[in-house]
Design a protein around this motif. Structure first.
Motif, PDB file in Angstrom:
ATOM      1  N   MET B   1      13.273   6.210 -30.120  1.00  0.00           N
ATOM      2  CA  MET B   1      11.919   6.395 -30.602  1.00  0.00           C
ATOM      3  C   MET B   1      11.059   7.233 -29.644  1.00  0.00           C
ATOM      4  O   MET B   1      10.540   8.255 -30.044  1.00  0.00           O
ATOM      5  N   PRO B   2      10.940   6.851 -28.382  1.00  0.00           N
ATOM      6  CA  PRO B   2      10.101   7.698 -27.538  1.00  0.00           C
ATOM      7  C   PRO B   2      10.889   8.913 -27.084  1.00  0.00           C
ATOM      8  O   PRO B   2      12.063   8.789 -26.759  1.00  0.00           O
ATOM      9  N   LYS B   3      10.254  10.059 -27.088  1.00  0.00           N
ATOM     10  CA  LYS B   3      10.948  11.272 -26.671  1.00  0.00           C
ATOM     11  C   LYS B   3      11.109  11.273 -25.170  1.00  0.00           C
ATOM     12  O   LYS B   3      12.179  11.184 -24.642  1.00  0.00           O
ATOM     13  N   GLN B   4      10.003  11.388 -24.486  1.00  0.00           N
ATOM     14  CA  GLN B   4      10.020  11.403 -23.021  1.00  0.00           C
ATOM     15  C   GLN B   4       8.871  10.521 -22.568  1.00  0.00           C
ATOM     16  O   GLN B   4       7.723  10.882 -22.735  1.00  0.00           O
ATOM     17  N   PRO B   5       9.174   9.381 -22.020  1.00  0.00           N
ATOM     18  CA  PRO B   5       8.060   8.539 -21.586  1.00  0.00           C
ATOM     19  C   PRO B   5       7.220   9.263 -20.541  1.00  0.00           C
ATOM     20  O   PRO B   5       7.726  10.118 -19.812  1.00  0.00           O
ATOM     21  N   ILE B   6       5.975   8.918 -20.514  1.00  0.00           N
ATOM     22  CA  ILE B   6       4.977   9.596 -19.686  1.00  0.00           C
ATOM     23  C   ILE B   6       5.427   9.747 -18.234  1.00  0.00           C
ATOM     24  O   ILE B   6       5.195  10.760 -17.607  1.00  0.00           O
ATOM     25  N   PHE B   7       6.122   8.741 -17.739  1.00  0.00           N
ATOM     26  CA  PHE B   7       6.464   8.771 -16.333  1.00  0.00           C
ATOM     27  C   PHE B   7       7.472   9.842 -15.995  1.00  0.00           C
ATOM     28  O   PHE B   7       7.417  10.437 -14.929  1.00  0.00           O
ATOM     29  N   SER B   8       8.390  10.068 -16.926  1.00  0.00           N
ATOM     30  CA  SER B   8       9.403  11.094 -16.667  1.00  0.00           C
ATOM     31  C   SER B   8       8.749  12.444 -16.520  1.00  0.00           C
ATOM     32  O   SER B   8       9.223  13.306 -15.796  1.00  0.00           O
ATOM     33  N   LYS B   9       7.642  12.641 -17.257  1.00  0.00           N
ATOM     34  CA  LYS B   9       7.033  13.973 -17.241  1.00  0.00           C
ATOM     35  C   LYS B   9       6.208  14.199 -15.987  1.00  0.00           C
ATOM     36  O   LYS B   9       5.931  15.335 -15.629  1.00  0.00           O
TER      37      LYS B   9
END
Lengths: 422, 226
Positions: B1-9
């Protein structure tokens, strides 16, 4: 009152299902951010992270989650205005839960960084100001919450900066960093244990049935922190340290910090549980209190603990069904964090969140963690940070509030149409 | 469901790893120069061409990494060192494989063979420059530790010592260069002037590899000392 009498049970079940849905969402997505820095620094494995999250999210929700829940339940809306029409509060809270749940689902599908806290507060303010009246919103409290959304990341950033600087000054930049680490890390463990124990003892244990004075809480917190320190010292002393080069020295120091990170990860999960479970349980608690009292809005009865247990269960369910995958994704993408820098960022945000929980303010754990990470970055503790993300986060902040509000207004009028007023 | 969680970015891959990789290619390219001279002294032009191709291949791999570092360092990235310093460092490092390739190209293109009396010495000269590059490799390999230790004084001292080591090697290379040049000078009357000119040219190119190595090590030190 007729609506409450006729449909009370149905409405409570609906609210319960939506509340569980939201708690599931928190467990499935939000927990990953809280655990990301711990997993990313490789101090704990993903399996350990999941176990820690399960235990400490639930403990945080149950032991220290009451205060923020109360704010969501009755702090944002002025209940006095709803005395005559308690069903409006019930509709509104159910709408808010559904709105927040759906918005989070949409946002995570598209990979937008949104905060559960911001969504639920936006939703409640939305239905109250449009569906009831602008005066129904306790704007003072809302202003305070909005201000805390600016202050909490900044505070976490400053704390993380100071913590990381202290690590550098007192441990890494000494003649024997390994020995300094073995001495210093138990002190940090003491701090972590003390902050968490103190907040849960002062603020959390009332609804469990323990009412203790400040002095007693202080004493117990010191004892708990001391015991944790002893445990930490034992773990630290078991780490073998032989360093023939500066490089091996750094590796050994980080291994000592790995022990600390274990404690910090627990603190973070606890802090997250204490603050974020309220987003799902607060509205449900409001619905429950209206219905169980037969239509009383402004009553002062405490919160039944089954609600907190439901919230904790929802988070656990979210973790088991989906959250572990997200933790894996986040953990494996954060490779540049070391245990020492991860500790500074994580503990700074855990402390900020848990203090906010004690002060009954709903803050965003994710945003606070971003603040903590940037603080370490400012202290030159990280290889590369993408500052554009800060802009993205800020935008998502601005968008989330009206989105949550619009959705909850829509659901509010739908529910009002279905069940009627009276 | 989540593409890229905020932290990874929020986190970006450390550019220092790529900087180190680039330096590894640079040292590999210089490492090939011994083979090059051995082949040219034997007048084995097929072998010289082979070595030239190898160096050329390594050089383009280094170029690729340089390009990656550049595009992975957009503005808005938050680094513990100045972005401009880092870009300049890679730019400087990239001169090393380029110079190795120039040397090989010149020897192959003009079929340069050093006078027999100089052959042994030119190989030694090349070995000194290889030592220099290997020392610089040690300097850049400290970058990752520097970040991990938050630029601790001890770690900066390690870098300082390594930079001094490069300085000593550079000095040796200088002395060697002076000696070689004077020997070429002695041979001038009895040899083709053009051949002699190209001997000077090759000596200069190899000396410049060591010069650039030293500049790279200084650049790293400036970047991390504060």
């Amino acid at each position: 009152m007729v609506v409450i009498e006729n449909y009370g049970f149905v409405l409570l079940v609906i609210a319960g299902v939506f509340g569980l849905f939201m708690a599931w969402g928190v467990g499935a997505n939000d927990v990953a951010n809280a655990m990301g820095t711990s997993v990313g620094s490789k101090a704990i494995t993903i399996k350990q992270a999941i176990v820690i999250a399960m235990v400490f999210e639930c403990a945080g929700a149950y032991l220290a989650g009451g205060e923020v829940t109360a704010t969501i339940r009755k702090g944002i809306i002025d209940p006095g205005l709803l005395e005559a029409q308690p069903e409006l509060l019930v509709y509104g809270m159910i709408s808010s839960l559904l709105a927040a749940g759906i918005w989070l689902l949409v946002a995570t599908t598209f990979g937008w960084p949104v905060s559960t806290t911001h969504t639920i507060v936006g939703a409640i303010v939305g239905f109250a100001s449009v569906g009831i009246s602008v005066d129904a919103v306790n704007w003072g409290k809302v202003g305070q919450i909005a201000l805390s959304w600016v202050i909490s990341p900044v505070l976490a950033g400053v704390l993380a900066f100071v913590l990381y600087m202290s690590v550098r000054r007192f441990i890494i930049n000494t003649t024997n960093p390994i020995r300094s680490a073995k001495r210093g890390v138990p002190v940090y463990i003491f701090m972590v244990g003390f902050v968490i124990a103190m907040v849960s003892l002062i603020k959390g244990l009332k609804h469990v049935g323990l009412d203790i004075s400040f002095e007693e809480a202080l004493l117990y917190a010191l004892v708990i922190a001391f015991l944790l320190t002893i445990l930490g010292s034992i773990l630290v002393s078991r780490i073998k340290s032989h360093a023939r080069s500066v490089h091996e020295e750094i590796v050994s120091v980080e291994r000592v910090f790995g022990v600390l990170m274990l404690f910090t990860a627990c603190a973070m999960a606890f802090a997250h549980g204490s603050n974020d479970v309220a987003n799902a349980i607060g509205p449900l608690a409001a619905v429950n209190s209206v219905i169980s009292s037969g239509g009383q809005v402004a009553q002062t009865a405490g919160m039944p603990s089954w609600l907190l247990i439901l919230g904790a269960a929802g988070i656990a369910l979210g973790l088991i069904t989906y959250g572990y995958k997200v933790i894996q994704t986040v953990g494996s993408s954060i490779t540049e964090l070391t245990p020492s820098s991860g500790f500074a960022a994580t503990f700074a945000s855990a402390a900020t969140v848990v203090i906010a929980s004690g002060a009954s303010i709903p803050v965003s754990t994710t945003h606070t963690l971003v603040g903590g990470v940037l603080g370490v970055g400012l202290a030159h503790g990280l290889a590369a940070l993408n500052l554009r993300m800060v802009g993205t986060i800020f935008t998502s902040w601005i968008v989330t509030l009206p989105a949550g509000a619009l959705l909850s207004i829509l659901f509010f009028f739908t529910l009002k149409g279905i069940f009627g007023v009276g | 469901m989540p593409k890229q969680p905020i932290f990874s970015k929020l986190f970006r891959e450390s550019p220092f790893v790529a900087v180190q990789q680039h330096m590894e290619f640079a040292s590999e390219a210089v490492g090939q120069l011994s083979n090059l001279f051995q082949a040219s002294h034997a007048a084995d032009w097929a072998r010289v061409e082979e070595v030239y191709n190898t160096i050329s291949e390594i050089e383009s791999q280094a170029d690729e990494i340089k390009r990656e570092v550049r595009i992975s360092l957009p503005r808005g990235l938050f680094l513990p060192v100045y972005r401009a310093d880092l870009l300049e460092l890679v730019q400087l490092q990239d001169q090393i494989p380029n110079k190795a390739k120039d040397t090989a190209g010149l020897i192959l293109g003009r079929k340069i063979v050093f006078p027999e009396v100089l052959q042994e010495q030119i190989v030694e000269f090349v070995q000194v420059s290889q030592e220099g590059v290997l020392s610089v490799l040690k300097v850049t390999s400290q970058l990752d530790d520097l970040i991990r230790s938050g630029f601790s004084n001890r770690e900066v001292h390690v870098v300082e010592d390594l930079v001094n080591e490069v300085g000593v090697i550079e000095h040796r290379a200088d002395e060697k260069q002076i000696l070689l040049r004077s020997q070429v000078h002695v041979l001038e009357p009895s040899n083709n002037p053009l051949d002699m000119m190209f001997c000077y040219k090759i000596i200069e190119l190899i000396a410049s590899i060591t010069d650039v190595s030293q500049q790279v090590s200084h650049r790293v030190l400036c970047m991390v000392a504060r």
